[in-house]
Design a protein around this motif. Structure first.
Motif, short mmCIF file in Angstrom:
data_model
loop_
_atom_site.label_atom_id
_atom_site.label_comp_id
_atom_site.label_asym_id
_atom_site.label_seq_id
_atom_site.Cartn_x
_atom_site.Cartn_y
_atom_site.Cartn_z
N ASN A 1 0.78 -1.47 0.36
CA ASN A 1 -0.01 0.17 0.36
C ASN A 1 0.91 1.21 0.08
O ASN A 1 -0.01 2.64 0.35
CB ASN A 1 -0.63 0.19 1.30
N ALA A 2 2.37 0.47 -0.50
CA ALA A 2 2.62 2.20 -0.74
C ALA A 2 3.64 1.98 -2.00
O ALA A 2 4.19 1.32 -2.84
CB ALA A 2 3.93 2.48 -0.03
N VAL B 1 16.08 5.59 -1.09
CA VAL B 1 14.77 5.77 -1.25
C VAL B 1 13.27 6.47 -0.23
O VAL B 1 13.89 5.57 0.50
CB VAL B 1 14.32 4.07 -2.05
N THR B 2 13.10 6.39 -0.79
CA THR B 2 11.44 7.84 -0.36
C THR B 2 10.36 7.04 -0.68
O THR B 2 9.85 6.69 -1.95
CB THR B 2 11.82 8.96 -0.26
N TYR B 3 9.75 6.01 0.80
CA TYR B 3 8.12 6.34 -0.10
C TYR B 3 7.33 6.66 0.80
O TYR B 3 7.33 7.58 1.39
CB TYR B 3 8.30 4.83 0.55
N ASP B 4 5.54 6.83 0.04
CA ASP B 4 4.69 7.76 0.54
C ASP B 4 3.63 6.30 0.87
O ASP B 4 3.53 5.63 -0.81
CB ASP B 4 4.60 8.63 -0.29
N CYS B 5 2.65 6.57 1.59
CA CYS B 5 1.31 6.07 1.39
C CYS B 5 0.80 5.92 -0.27
O CYS B 5 0.27 7.17 -0.24
CB CYS B 5 0.54 5.65 2.46
N TYR C 1 -4.95 6.26 1.73
CA TYR C 1 -4.23 5.27 3.13
C TYR C 1 -3.36 6.00 3.67
O TYR C 1 -3.02 6.79 3.64
CB TYR C 1 -2.71 4.00 2.60
N LEU C 2 -3.10 5.57 4.82
CA LEU C 2 -2.50 6.48 6.02
C LEU C 2 -1.56 6.26 6.68
O LEU C 2 -1.27 5.14 6.67
CB LEU C 2 -3.37 7.34 6.79
N MET C 3 0.55 6.71 6.93
CA MET C 3 1.62 6.73 7.74
C MET C 3 1.01 5.98 8.82
O MET C 3 0.08 7.04 9.53
CB MET C 3 2.12 7.45 7.26
N ALA C 4 0.87 4.46 9.72
CA ALA C 4 0.91 4.54 11.10
C ALA C 4 1.77 4.11 11.71
O ALA C 4 1.77 3.41 12.97
CB ALA C 4 -0.29 2.87 10.64
N GLY C 5 2.84 3.74 10.98
CA GLY C 5 4.39 3.96 12.15
C GLY C 5 5.25 3.24 10.49
O GLY C 5 5.11 3.82 9.59
N VAL D 1 4.06 1.36 7.30
CA VAL D 1 3.29 0.62 7.23
C VAL D 1 2.17 1.69 6.99
O VAL D 1 1.78 2.82 7.79
CB VAL D 1 3.39 0.50 8.94
N CYS D 2 1.50 1.37 5.76
CA CYS D 2 0.24 2.35 5.03
C CYS D 2 -0.83 1.77 5.95
O CYS D 2 -1.01 0.33 5.59
CB CYS D 2 0.24 1.93 4.13
N LYS D 3 -2.16 2.30 6.43
CA LYS D 3 -3.22 1.78 6.73
C LYS D 3 -4.39 2.38 6.06
O LYS D 3 -4.06 3.90 5.83
CB LYS D 3 -3.63 1.77 8.51
#
Length: 621
Positions: free
Chosen positions: A247-248, A262-266, A270-274, A293-295
């Motif tokens: 989910n990212a 390397v940079t990630y985003d949800c 989805y929202l960053m949960a941790g 972790v993307c929720k």
């Protein structure tokens, strides 16, 4: 790197650094899988984690410089200058993470060693050549033989010819140090451990952090006092494609080599949960992290708004909508009637308000006999019936009365109604309607119509007479007028003339003449009692010229008789001596004083033909 003869100094320091490396590396590997980043786990292999101000800080080890995390490179202490770091009469040799010092020819270390690190007070002192070498020169010793002597180069030294012994013949001979000189430099590599420059000794290399080699890692000092070529070839590590995260998606990739990020985003919804958004390529060719972790966004059940009902598809994910509707008896007042699930995992706050139904608000009167109001029902196009009950009266006519009832029907939110009302009357207007809940709602408003102009065209004639024309009533109606007259003189402060009377007439053009005093300013208030209408008229009476005295001449003998004059009848009162023919005040700023004419005038001479003031009246007794 700089070369040096003999065994490199500082073995204890190098041993401590080598012993520290596995512990740092092990600690780092143990923290890689933690979900919350540990500062100590990010320390460079040549750095130590320390506590400062309650926080963990990575500091490069002694002999290295850098930020402690992404790089700690060898510090070349010899760049400072041998005279500064090693002392006078020295040479400085740099090693990976350290250095050592040697004395120049003609000087000897105070600790009697060939190499030293100037942390114990060691320095280089001048050698007494006569005492030490005598005829044999530097780095040589003299050995007595029977009847003679021989010179031998010290251990680790030889003549340029390769010999170790010689007999001095008077020429200056010098023993040179045996060795291969500085070891060869390796690209992306460095020397580890101690080494010697003597033939047969070896120097060992390792690749710098982020590089690796599968070939030989040592070079040897040959008998020819040269270093054999090293086969070490350090290649940069490559972590390969960044790992995928559920989910990212990746937003930036700086590369796949050592220390690349390397940079990630949800993804949408989805929202960053941790975890951390960034992964780093480590020295082993592996990506550290990522543990993002993307929720999925979930706003939960929407909140209720008073006096409304909700309708939605039970979806609580991003951009889901819930619609609100006012209950019966309430109307909508706000910007919009829906709320959306936002990226903050909460329903969007809206100003949707349902207010209770208002059948009458902002009621007002305009154009004297018209009423308007607002009706807020929230039901567009619905016809609403209003009942009007009108009661009217006139204060001057007790028999006059109106009682009217009628209905109107309209769907407008701002109804307007103009009523057919009589002039000069007071009305009570009661408006009644039924709400959506079958409740009767009513409002009462008082309307007082204005009196139309009852008469006009008031004219003054013959100085003291008035006439006018009636407008609103016919000749068959008899009207009663009330007059209030007040007169004053500017030159006679204590003068005041007032009178009141009434006049009843049915004429269309009534006339009346008033008994007014001369030389006086009057205000006349005329009121029509029935219609409560009045007008104010201003009038000014003129001063007439007094009559001339009558004089009779009698012929007498003897002395001239006394002439007595009698004051004429006082018709104008005490008149100012500066008022000759006008009752208006003079233009000059000088005030005129009122003077009374004497009752008698003694004339001592018979010349009575002299002129008299216009304000005096004389007659012969």
């Amino acid at each position: 790197m700089s070369s040096g003869g003999g065994r490199p100094p500082g073995p204890l320091l190098l041993l401590l650094l080598l012993l520290a490396l596995p512990r740092c590396a092990g600690r780092r590997r143990a923290i890689v899988n933690r979900s919350i980043p540990d500062v100590c786990a990010t320390c460079h292999i040549h750095a130590t984690c320390q506590q400062s101000g309650g926080k963990s800080v990575c500091i490069c080890n002694y002999g290295f410089v850098g930020n402690g995390r992404t790089h700690c490179q060898d510090k070349d202490e010899c760049q400072i200058g041998a005279s500064k770091i090693c002392g006078n009469h020295t040479l400085c040799h740099n090693t990976h993470g350290s250095f050592y010092c040697v004395c120049l020819d003609g000087y000897r270390a105070s600790n009697n060693n060939k190499t030293f690190i100037p942390n114990d007070g060691t320095n280089c002192t001048d050698i007494d050549e006569c005492e030490e070498s005598g005829l044999c020169g530097h780095n040589a010793r003299c050995v007595n033989t029977e009847g003679s002597y021989m010179c031998y180069c010290n251990d680790g030294y030889k003549l340029e010819t390769g010999e170790r012994s010689f007999h001095p013949d008077g020429n200056r001979v010098s023993c040179k140090e045996i060795g291969c000189g500085s070891p060869p430099e390796m690209k992306h590599g460095y020397i580890v451990g101690n080494y010697s420059l003597l033939p047969g000794s070896a120097v060992h290399y390792e690749c710098q952090e982020g590089f690796y080699s599968n070939e030989g890692k040592s070079s040897y000092c040959t008998a020819n006092e040269t270093w054999e070529p090293a086969t070490l070839s350090c290649k940069g590590v490559d972590c390969g494609d960044p790992p995928s995260i559920l989910n990212a998606h990746t937003t930036s990739v700086s590369g796949t080599t050592y220390r690349s990020e390397v940079t990630y985003d949800c993804i949408h919804g989805y929202l960053m949960a941790g975890g951390s958004r960034t992964a780093i390529c480590n020295a082993k060719g592996q990506w550290d992290g990522p543990d993002l972790v993307c929720k999925e966004i979930d706003c939960g059940k929407p909140w209720l708004i008073p006096h409304t009902t909700m309708s939605w598809d039970n979806s609580t994910t991003l951009w889901s909508r819930v619609y609100y509707h006012c209950k019966e008896g309430y109307y909508f007042k706000g910007d919009r009637n829906f709320s959306e699930c936002t990226i903050n995992q909460s329903w969007e706050n809206i100003t949707y308000i349902c207010e209770e139904e208002e059948l009458f608000s902002n009621l007002s009167i305009f154009n004297e006999t018209c009423v308007k109001w607002q009706s807020k029902t929230g039901r567009l196009g619905v016809q609403k019936m209003y009942t009007f009950h009108i009661l009217g009266q006139r204060l001057d006519e007790k028999i006059f009365s109106e009682d009217v009832i009628f209905n109107i029907s309209t769907s407008e939110d701002n109804p307007k109604v103009c009523l057919d009302l009589n002039s000069g009357s007071n009305y009570l207007v009661n408006i009644t309607t039924i709400s959506s809940t079958n409740i009767t709602v009513s409002v009462t408003v008082a309307i007082q119509t204005k009196v139309k102009e009852a008469f006009n065209n008031v004219l003054i004639f013959n100085d003291t007479c008035l006439k006018w024309r009636r407008n609103v009533r016919g000749t068959d109606v008899e009207d009663r007028y009330s007059f209030h007259v007040q007169g004053q003189r500017w030159y006679q402060k204590n003068f005041f003339h007032e009178m009141t009377f009434e006049l009843t007439t049915h004429k269309q053009a009534p006339e009346v003449c008033l008994d007014l005093q001369p030389g006086t300013n009057y205000s006349v208030n005329i009121s029509m009692v029935a219609l409560n209408f009045s007008l104010l008229v201003s009038m000014t009476t003129q001063i007439t010229d007094p009559p001339f005295p009558e004089v009779e001449f009698v012929a007498v003998k003897g002395s001239a008789p006394l002439l007595r004059l009698r004051k004429a009848e006082d018709q104008n009162g005490p008149i100012s001596s500066c008022l000759h023919s006008s009752v208006h005040p003079p233009t000059t700023a000088v005030a005129c004083e009122a003077v009374h004419i004497s009752t008698t005038v003694d004339m001592m001479q018979a010349g009575i033909a002299s002129s008299f003031p216009a304000t005096e009246s004389v007659s012969l007794l």
